[in-house]
Scaffold this active site. Structure first.
Site, PDB file in Angstrom:
ATOM      1  N   ASP A  37       0.859  -1.183   0.000  1.00 32.21           N
ATOM      2  CA  ASP A  37       0.000   0.000   0.000  1.00 32.21           C
ATOM      3  C   ASP A  37       0.894   1.232   0.000  1.00 32.21           C
ATOM      4  OD1 ASP A  37      -3.215   0.360   0.537  1.00 32.21           O
ATOM      5  OD2 ASP A  37      -2.074   2.156   1.032  1.00 32.21           O
ATOM      6  N   ASN A  90      -4.863  -4.152  -7.602  1.00 24.41           N
ATOM      7  CA  ASN A  90      -6.031  -3.497  -7.022  1.00 24.41           C
ATOM      8  C   ASN A  90      -5.810  -2.013  -6.714  1.00 24.41           C
ATOM      9  OD1 ASN A  90      -8.566  -3.431  -5.126  1.00 24.41           O
ATOM     10  ND2 ASN A  90      -6.845  -2.840  -3.810  1.00 24.41           N
ATOM     11  N   SER A 152     -13.672  -1.416 -13.316  1.00 31.01           N
ATOM     12  CA  SER A 152     -14.819  -0.731 -12.709  1.00 31.01           C
ATOM     13  C   SER A 152     -15.977  -0.726 -13.686  1.00 31.01           C
ATOM     14  CB  SER A 152     -14.424   0.717 -12.401  1.00 31.01           C
ATOM     15  OG  SER A 152     -15.562   1.491 -12.127  1.00 31.01           O
ATOM     16  N   TYR A 165     -10.474   8.323 -15.227  1.00 38.04           N
ATOM     17  CA  TYR A 165     -10.610   7.120 -14.388  1.00 38.04           C
ATOM     18  C   TYR A 165     -11.185   5.985 -15.238  1.00 38.04           C
ATOM     19  CZ  TYR A 165     -12.395   4.008 -10.734  1.00 38.04           C
ATOM     20  OH  TYR A 165     -12.664   2.896  -9.953  1.00 38.04           O
ATOM     21  N   LYS A 169      -9.527   2.410 -16.276  1.00 36.51           N
ATOM     22  CA  LYS A 169     -10.178   1.136 -15.950  1.00 36.51           C
ATOM     23  C   LYS A 169     -10.560   0.367 -17.222  1.00 36.51           C
ATOM     24  CE  LYS A 169     -10.095   1.086 -11.419  1.00 36.51           C
ATOM     25  NZ  LYS A 169      -9.085   0.212 -10.778  1.00 36.51           N
TER      26      LYS A 169
HETATM   27  N1  LIG Z   1     -15.265   1.146  -4.067  1.00 38.31           N
HETATM   28  C1  LIG Z   1     -15.839   1.016  -5.235  1.00 38.31           C
HETATM   29  O1  LIG Z   1     -17.065   1.150  -5.364  1.00 38.31           O
HETATM   30  C2  LIG Z   1     -15.030   0.691  -6.469  1.00 38.31           C
HETATM   31  C3  LIG Z   1     -15.710   0.542  -7.680  1.00 38.31           C
HETATM   32  C4  LIG Z   1     -14.993   0.216  -8.829  1.00 38.31           C
HETATM   33  C5  LIG Z   1     -13.622   0.011  -8.762  1.00 38.31           C
HETATM   34  N2  LIG Z   1     -12.988   0.196  -7.567  1.00 38.31           N
HETATM   35  C6  LIG Z   1     -11.535  -0.007  -7.573  1.00 38.31           C
HETATM   36  O2  LIG Z   1     -11.195  -0.920  -6.543  1.00 38.31           O
HETATM   37  C7  LIG Z   1      -9.859  -0.649  -6.109  1.00 38.31           C
HETATM   38  C8  LIG Z   1      -9.836  -0.519  -4.590  1.00 38.31           C
HETATM   39  O3  LIG Z   1     -10.609   0.617  -4.207  1.00 38.31           O
HETATM   40  P1  LIG Z   1     -11.290   0.786  -2.766  1.00 38.31           P
HETATM   41  O4  LIG Z   1     -12.690   1.181  -3.013  1.00 38.31           O
HETATM   42  O5  LIG Z   1     -10.973  -0.371  -1.920  1.00 38.31           O
HETATM   43  O6  LIG Z   1     -10.509   2.086  -2.291  1.00 38.31           O
HETATM   44  P2  LIG Z   1      -9.758   2.427  -0.899  1.00 38.31           P
HETATM   45  O7  LIG Z   1      -9.376   3.834  -1.020  1.00 38.31           O
HETATM   46  O8  LIG Z   1     -10.601   1.985   0.253  1.00 38.31           O
HETATM   47  O9  LIG Z   1      -8.493   1.462  -0.946  1.00 38.31           O
HETATM   48  C9  LIG Z   1      -7.534   1.593  -1.968  1.00 38.31           C
HETATM   49  C10 LIG Z   1      -6.148   1.425  -1.365  1.00 38.31           C
HETATM   50  O10 LIG Z   1      -5.213   1.585  -2.453  1.00 38.31           O
HETATM   51  C11 LIG Z   1      -4.135   2.378  -1.995  1.00 38.31           C
HETATM   52  N3  LIG Z   1      -3.504   3.062  -3.118  1.00 38.31           N
HETATM   53  C12 LIG Z   1      -3.987   4.089  -3.846  1.00 38.31           C
HETATM   54  N4  LIG Z   1      -3.089   4.485  -4.748  1.00 38.31           N
HETATM   55  C13 LIG Z   1      -2.004   3.681  -4.588  1.00 38.31           C
HETATM   56  C14 LIG Z   1      -0.734   3.600  -5.202  1.00 38.31           C
HETATM   57  N5  LIG Z   1      -0.377   4.462  -6.162  1.00 38.31           N
HETATM   58  N6  LIG Z   1       0.135   2.642  -4.794  1.00 38.31           N
HETATM   59  C15 LIG Z   1      -0.193   1.781  -3.794  1.00 38.31           C
HETATM   60  N7  LIG Z   1      -1.386   1.835  -3.150  1.00 38.31           N
HETATM   61  C16 LIG Z   1      -2.267   2.769  -3.544  1.00 38.31           C
HETATM   62  C17 LIG Z   1      -4.744   3.360  -1.009  1.00 38.31           C
HETATM   63  O11 LIG Z   1      -3.779   3.891  -0.117  1.00 38.31           O
HETATM   64  C18 LIG Z   1      -5.811   2.504  -0.333  1.00 38.31           C
HETATM   65  O12 LIG Z   1      -5.333   1.916   0.860  1.00 38.31           O
HETATM   66  C19 LIG Z   1      -9.406   0.613  -6.839  1.00 38.31           C
HETATM   67  O13 LIG Z   1      -8.651   0.251  -7.980  1.00 38.31           O
HETATM   68  C20 LIG Z   1     -10.717   1.238  -7.258  1.00 38.31           C
HETATM   69  O14 LIG Z   1     -10.595   2.070  -8.391  1.00 38.31           O
HETATM   70  C21 LIG Z   1     -13.653   0.508  -6.432  1.00 38.31           C
END
Ligand SMILES: NC(=O)c1ccc[n+]([C@@H]2O[C@H](COP(=O)([O-])OP(=O)(O)OC[C@H]3O[C@@H](n4cnc5c(N)ncnc54)[C@H](O)[C@@H]3O)[C@@H](O)[C@H]2O)c1
Length: 277
Positions: A37, A90, A152, A165, A169
């Site tokens: 992370d 992720n 996504s 974004y 994706k």
């Molecule tokens: N939550 C949703 O509804 C949703 C929907 C579609 C896609 N996503 C995708 O799922 C993935 C996880 O998202 P989430 O909702 O758990 O978000 P979140 O913010 O809860 O967790 C994401 C984690 O990734 C880490 N991160 C971000 N940029 C980083 C980098 N450059 N290097 C290393 N770590 C990094 C952050 O510090 C965080 O801990 C992402 O790729 C997001 O785009 C989420």
């Protein structure tokens, strides 16, 4: 159940939300997990949680977009846990605005964190996958390794004010399909999971308070939905609720288990039946 006993998994962005749930799920099924992370404290926390639950974890904090970081990450996993069988790309975040307000830096950041970094990580893993495939096939064994790239519904169905974004994706899906064809001969499956609305800090609901923000590499980004908007959205979801991080992790898990060994180049939508962005 330990369907992943003996496997080593690498999960990026595993400090929070979906990545954390994926790391915990894979560990609960017997995988040893190398977590990453951007933020060291939540990353240490998930390592501790895996250890407390009887699993084994190691990790490397830092941005997946850092120069040379992909090689460090893959090398770190191999050194610490002695192998690499599953990679879950992720790590990601939202930096949204309407197209007329998108800066060059924003466009590049969204494309790089979601598409460029996963490609570099997979490029770094290729020599290990090739070497293992050669050794295993010479010994008459077929061992299937797994890549799961996180996309996504914004890519599949579109989403306003998120053009870069969604482009990042969308590139994940293209990269997944291309690599599935390239790596089939190495017995590596490459699939993608496109999430709908999953409850994490990115989708948090807020009332009359100011728009919540998250900090990523020193910059604040607006996240979340006003309560009313989230209620409207929930009504549109056939299953009538946002997904939990565990629901999301279960979707990823399906592509990591032996039962999916003959499935590659696919995008699974995990969105409670929602068919709009
Ligand atoms: N939550 C949703 O509804 C949703 C929907 C579609 C896609 N996503 C995708 O799922 C993935 C996880 O998202 P989430 O909702 O758990 O978000 P979140 O913010 O809860 O967790 C994401 C984690 O990734 C880490 N991160 C971000 N940029 C980083 C980098 N450059 N290097 C290393 N770590 C990094 C952050 O510090 C965080 O801990 C992402 O790729 C997001 O785009 C989420």
């Amino acid at each position: 159940m330990t369907k992943l006993a003996g496997k080593v998994a690498l999960v990026t962005g595993a400090g929070r939300g979906i990545g954390r749930a994926v790391a915990m799920k894979l560990a609960s099924e017997g995988a040893r997990v190398f977590v990453n992370d951007l933020d060291a404290a939540p990353m240490q926390d998930v390592m501790q949680a895996i250890g407390d639950a009887g699993g084994e974890a190691a990790g490397l904090a830092g941005s997946v977009t850092g120069e040379g970081f992909a090689d460090e990450l893959v090398g770190g996993a191999l050194d610490a846990l002695g192998g690499l069988d599953i990679i879950v790309n992720n790590a990601g975040y939202i930096w949204n605005s309407t197209i007329q307000n998108q800066t060059d830096e924003q466009i590049a950041a969204m494309l790089d964190v979601h598409a460029g970094a996963p490609i570099r990580i997979l490029r770094a893993a290729q020599p290990h996958f090739r070497e293992r495939f050669r050794a295993e096939s010479a010994a008459g064994r077929r061992v299937v390794r797994k890549v799961v790239n996180i996309s996504s519904m914004a890519a599949v169905y579109g989403m306003p004010a998120a053009v870069s974004y969604a482009a990042g994706k969308g590139a994940v899906v293209g990269m997944t399909n291309g690599l599935a064809r390239e790596w089939g001969r190495l017995q590596v499956t490459v699939n993608s999971v496109a999430f709908g609305y999953i409850e994490t800090r990115l989708t948090q609901r807020f009332g009359d308070t100011a728009h919540p923000t998250i900090e990523v590499e020193g910059r604040a980004h607006k996240v979340g939905f006003p309560e009313e908007q989230q209620e409207d959205l929930t009504r549109l979801i056939p299953l009538q609720r946002l997904g939990t991080a565990e629901d999301a992790a279960n979707g990823v898990y399906l592509f990591c288990i032996p039962e999916s060994d003959y499935i590659t180049g696919q995008t699974l939508v995990v969105g409670g039946g929602l068919t709009t962005g």
